[in-house]
Design an enzyme around this catalytic site. Structure first.
Site, PDB file in Angstrom:
ATOM      1  N   LYS A 172      31.164  36.476  48.681  1.00 13.72           N
ATOM      2  CA  LYS A 172      32.504  36.014  48.287  1.00 13.72           C
ATOM      3  C   LYS A 172      33.507  37.148  48.439  1.00 13.72           C
ATOM      4  O   LYS A 172      33.463  38.128  47.702  1.00 13.72           O
ATOM      5  CB  LYS A 172      32.524  35.543  46.834  1.00 13.72           C
ATOM      6  N   GLU A 247      29.216  48.617  41.700  1.00 10.05           N
ATOM      7  CA  GLU A 247      30.072  49.730  42.098  1.00 10.05           C
ATOM      8  C   GLU A 247      31.412  49.457  41.432  1.00 10.05           C
ATOM      9  O   GLU A 247      32.139  48.561  41.861  1.00 10.05           O
ATOM     10  CB  GLU A 247      30.143  49.758  43.622  1.00 10.05           C
ATOM     11  N   CYS A 281      38.473  53.069  44.333  1.00  9.14           N
ATOM     12  CA  CYS A 281      37.716  53.431  43.138  1.00  9.14           C
ATOM     13  C   CYS A 281      37.495  54.938  43.081  1.00  9.14           C
ATOM     14  O   CYS A 281      37.350  55.499  42.003  1.00  9.14           O
ATOM     15  CB  CYS A 281      36.404  52.679  43.122  1.00  9.14           C
ATOM     16  N   GLU A 382      41.798  53.404  34.473  1.00 12.60           N
ATOM     17  CA  GLU A 382      41.989  53.302  35.921  1.00 12.60           C
ATOM     18  C   GLU A 382      43.270  52.514  36.206  1.00 12.60           C
ATOM     19  O   GLU A 382      43.374  51.351  35.837  1.00 12.60           O
ATOM     20  CB  GLU A 382      40.787  52.597  36.552  1.00 12.60           C
TER      21      GLU A 382
HETATM   22  P1  NAP Z   1      37.851  42.205  39.662  1.00 18.68           P
HETATM   23  O1  NAP Z   1      38.131  41.137  38.684  1.00 18.68           O
HETATM   24  O2  NAP Z   1      36.745  43.120  39.338  1.00 18.68           O
HETATM   25  O3  NAP Z   1      37.596  41.527  41.095  1.00 18.68           O
HETATM   26  C1  NAP Z   1      36.696  41.959  42.075  1.00 18.68           C
HETATM   27  C2  NAP Z   1      35.933  40.768  42.664  1.00 18.68           C
HETATM   28  O4  NAP Z   1      35.200  40.108  41.630  1.00 18.68           O
HETATM   29  C3  NAP Z   1      36.827  39.697  43.271  1.00 18.68           C
HETATM   30  O5  NAP Z   1      36.154  39.116  44.383  1.00 18.68           O
HETATM   31  C4  NAP Z   1      36.950  38.713  42.122  1.00 18.68           C
HETATM   32  O6  NAP Z   1      37.336  37.434  42.520  1.00 18.68           O
HETATM   33  C5  NAP Z   1      35.539  38.723  41.578  1.00 18.68           C
HETATM   34  N1  NAP Z   1      35.412  38.218  40.208  1.00 18.68           N
HETATM   35  C6  NAP Z   1      36.356  38.140  39.232  1.00 18.68           C
HETATM   36  N2  NAP Z   1      35.845  37.603  38.110  1.00 18.68           N
HETATM   37  C7  NAP Z   1      34.542  37.321  38.359  1.00 18.68           C
HETATM   38  C8  NAP Z   1      33.467  36.762  37.595  1.00 18.68           C
HETATM   39  N3  NAP Z   1      33.629  36.365  36.332  1.00 18.68           N
HETATM   40  N4  NAP Z   1      32.252  36.634  38.172  1.00 18.68           N
HETATM   41  C9  NAP Z   1      32.066  37.041  39.430  1.00 18.68           C
HETATM   42  N5  NAP Z   1      33.040  37.560  40.215  1.00 18.68           N
HETATM   43  C10 NAP Z   1      34.264  37.723  39.691  1.00 18.68           C
HETATM   44  O7  NAP Z   1      39.137  43.094  39.943  1.00 18.68           O
HETATM   45  P2  NAP Z   1      40.685  42.668  39.923  1.00 18.68           P
HETATM   46  O8  NAP Z   1      40.990  41.783  38.756  1.00 18.68           O
HETATM   47  O9  NAP Z   1      41.038  42.164  41.259  1.00 18.68           O
HETATM   48  O10 NAP Z   1      41.365  44.093  39.701  1.00 18.68           O
HETATM   49  C11 NAP Z   1      41.486  44.625  38.399  1.00 18.68           C
HETATM   50  C12 NAP Z   1      41.125  46.095  38.359  1.00 18.68           C
HETATM   51  O11 NAP Z   1      39.795  46.298  38.811  1.00 18.68           O
HETATM   52  C13 NAP Z   1      41.935  46.985  39.255  1.00 18.68           C
HETATM   53  O12 NAP Z   1      43.173  47.295  38.724  1.00 18.68           O
HETATM   54  C14 NAP Z   1      41.030  48.174  39.386  1.00 18.68           C
HETATM   55  O13 NAP Z   1      41.159  48.992  38.263  1.00 18.68           O
HETATM   56  C15 NAP Z   1      39.648  47.558  39.410  1.00 18.68           C
HETATM   57  N6  NAP Z   1      39.115  47.396  40.792  1.00 18.68           N
HETATM   58  C16 NAP Z   1      38.194  48.285  41.226  1.00 18.68           C
HETATM   59  C17 NAP Z   1      37.699  48.182  42.522  1.00 18.68           C
HETATM   60  C18 NAP Z   1      36.703  49.148  43.069  1.00 18.68           C
HETATM   61  O14 NAP Z   1      36.696  49.411  44.262  1.00 18.68           O
HETATM   62  N7  NAP Z   1      35.796  49.648  42.261  1.00 18.68           N
HETATM   63  C19 NAP Z   1      38.143  47.160  43.364  1.00 18.68           C
HETATM   64  C20 NAP Z   1      39.069  46.239  42.874  1.00 18.68           C
HETATM   65  C21 NAP Z   1      39.542  46.374  41.579  1.00 18.68           C
HETATM   66  P3  NAP Z   1      38.910  37.078  42.547  1.00 18.68           P
HETATM   67  O15 NAP Z   1      39.414  37.613  43.814  1.00 18.68           O
HETATM   68  O16 NAP Z   1      39.022  35.617  42.459  1.00 18.68           O
HETATM   69  O17 NAP Z   1      39.529  37.735  41.332  1.00 18.68           O
END
Ligand code: NAP
Ligand code: MG
Length: 488
Positions: A172, A247, A281, A382
């Protein structure tokens, strides 16, 4: 433009026909409508991956590798198209998509294509008369959940080792950046990947992502994203005790000592935080300066930050594009108030650029904030944007205590001319990766991952192959003369 899900080797609509627009973060215009997978679609994808697993896992490893190598070639043939698509959907400057995202993606596929038939089992020297050998077997159907910050590259980091090891995949992409991943699906079919080996299901995290994490037909889930969502995935995985690889976030310490080569450290520290608008990250988001050089460093660093060319990512002169979504831009900007409330000093940026042509996009100026203490929220949480928090220290011990003083432990860097200090700090730092006199180096052969709340497991290198396999120990009685247990 319309894009569909990729299930069982075909592009198909979602069962309920729902779609979601994906936007261009430069001006928030709609690029395309993308089918949005629901739970029924994930079920179909898992069923296809289960059907494909027996023949894919038994295919000669070299033949699996050949398909991945072909894909690497196709990525290079379509390099410009992929770079443009990635920039359009995510806001990465085209210059970076061309120079980094696409070549690194091809390199990852090629590395694991070559790895497929070189990753081998072991023989254990056990007692006389017995042969004990270890098979490294694929785990089965793997669920992979990818974020929006590096969709093309992270899709490769996750899928390439999984496929090389003989697993089949349901992936996904993030709902806001699905386009480059769907293009890869098209190229995979062209490379000869059998139907069902890879299935791509763009959709909401709370629906499709959650269903992948819970699914009893999935043997392992690999996730990149926030620590909060990572925890939710661990909980969802408990139903069938699937393997989990995480990760997660980071708050990278980037330490500049007073003997560092300042010009290199200033440029490298800017790259550490501002590359990809800080949406990484491993970003060097805590800039730690020795007090003897702090003022000079900061003055030159701020001048460099202010000179970074913000603009439309498709313009090749652009050095920094927009953040990937308006929601995320607002979240990043909200940290300027958080800094102020705790007595932080805003040194540069902290607002959207005042230029008409960028006013509809998700832009934020390169932002530098000086925190009052290492415990301030901007020094602990973060932010995930072009937002760097500056702290100062007086000696090595204090530097180490500050560097290790967060819940995270992912990427980190240090700048010094002192060899002993460099290696001692590298040894003591709580991190999965340490860069000395550099920052943010990655290579498909070098393990990538974190400790603490930054997650567990490693991507890339032989470690990634271990993550996507499990060991079976086989005992053979060759000519052992064991006395009978029950002499009769
Ligand atoms: P996120 O919620 O962790 O999203 C990452 C992925 O997980 C997306 O594909 C998301 O889908 C999916 N996801 C969300 N809720 C889920 C659930 N309950 N079960 C399974 N998969 C799920 O991150 P975000 O809300 O986009 O960003 C928030 C913060 O996360 C950022 O500000 C940053 O601090 C951190 N982040 C870290 C990384 C990294 O490289 N480590 C990458 C992105 C974000 P959707 O697209 O539908 O939300
Ligand atoms: Mg988009």
């Amino acid at each position: 433009m319309r894009h569909q899900l990729f299930i069982d080797g075909r592009f198909v609509d979602a069962a309920d026909g729902r779609t979601l627009p994906t936007l261009n973060p430069h001006d928030n215009s709609v690029i395309a409508e993308v089918a949005m997978a629901g739970t029924a679609d994930v079920d179909r994808a898992v069923a296809a991956a289960q059907r494909a697993f027996p023949s894919w896992s038994r295919l000669a490893a070299a033949d699996r590798g050949r398909i991945l190598l072909k894909l690497a070639d196709l990525i290079e043939t379509h390099a410009e198209e992929l770079a443009r698509l990635e920039s359009l959907d995510t806001g990465h400057p085209l210059k970076d998509s061309r120079a980094l995202d696409v070549p690194r993606t091809a390199a990852c596929w090629r590395y694991f294509g070559g790895m497929a038939d070189k990753f081998q089992g072991d023989v254990v020297p056990v007692e006389a008369g017995f042969l004990n050998y270890l098979l490294r077997e694929p785990v089965g159907v793997v669920g992979q959940i990818v974020p929006w910050n590096f969709p093309l590259m992270f899709t490769a980091w996750k899928m390439a080792p999984a496929l090389a090891a003989g697993n089949t995949v349901v992936l996904k992409p993030a709902e806001i950046t699905p386009l480059s991943t769907l293009k890869i699906a098209e190229l995979m079919a062209e490379a000869g990947l059998p139907d069902g080996v890879v299935n791509i299901v763009p959709g909401l995290g709370s629906v499709a992502g959650q269903h992948i994490a819970e699914h009893p037909g999935i043997a392992k889930v690999a996730f990149t994203g926030s620590t909060a969502t990572g925890r939710r995935i661990v909980q969802a995985s408990s139903g069938n005790l699937k393997k989990v690889q995480l990760e997660l976030g980071g708050k990278g310490a980037n330490i500049v000592f007073d003997d560092a080569h300042l010009t290199a450290a200033i440029n490298g520290s800017a790259w550490a935080i501002f590359h990809n608008q800080g949406q990484a990250c491993i970003a060097g988001s805590r800039l730690m300066l020795h007090s003897a050089i702090a003022d000079e460093f900061l003055e030159r660093f701020a001048a460099l930050a202010r000179s970074i060319r913000l603009g439309n990512p498709m313009d090749t002169a652009t050095e920094m594009g927009p953040l990937t979504s308006a929601q995320h831009r607002d979240r990043v900007l909200s940290y300027v108030d958080v800094a102020r409330e705790q007595g932080g000093e805003l040194i540069a940026g902290g607002r959207p650029p005042a230029r008409d042509e960028l006013s509809r996009g998700c832009y934020v100026e390169p932002t530098i904030v000086r925190a009052r203490t290492p415990q301030d929220r901007v020094a602990q949480e973060e932010v995930f944007g072009p937002f760097v928090t500056v702290l100062t220290f007086k000696d090595d011990d204090e530097a180490l205590a500050i560097a290790n003083g967060t819940q995270y432990g992912l990427g980190s860097g240090l700048w010094t001319a002192n060899l002993q200090r460099a290696h001692r700090m590298a040894r003591e730092m709580k991190a999965g990766m340490v860069w000395i006199n550099s920052y943010k180096r990655v290579n498909p052969g070098s393990p990538f991952g974190g400790v603490g709340q930054s997650g567990y497991g490693r991507e890339m290198g032989f470690d990634a192959m271990r993550e996507y396999t499990q060991v079976k120990s086989v005992w053979v009685n060759v000519d052992a003369q064991t006395p009978p247990w029950y002499p009769r």
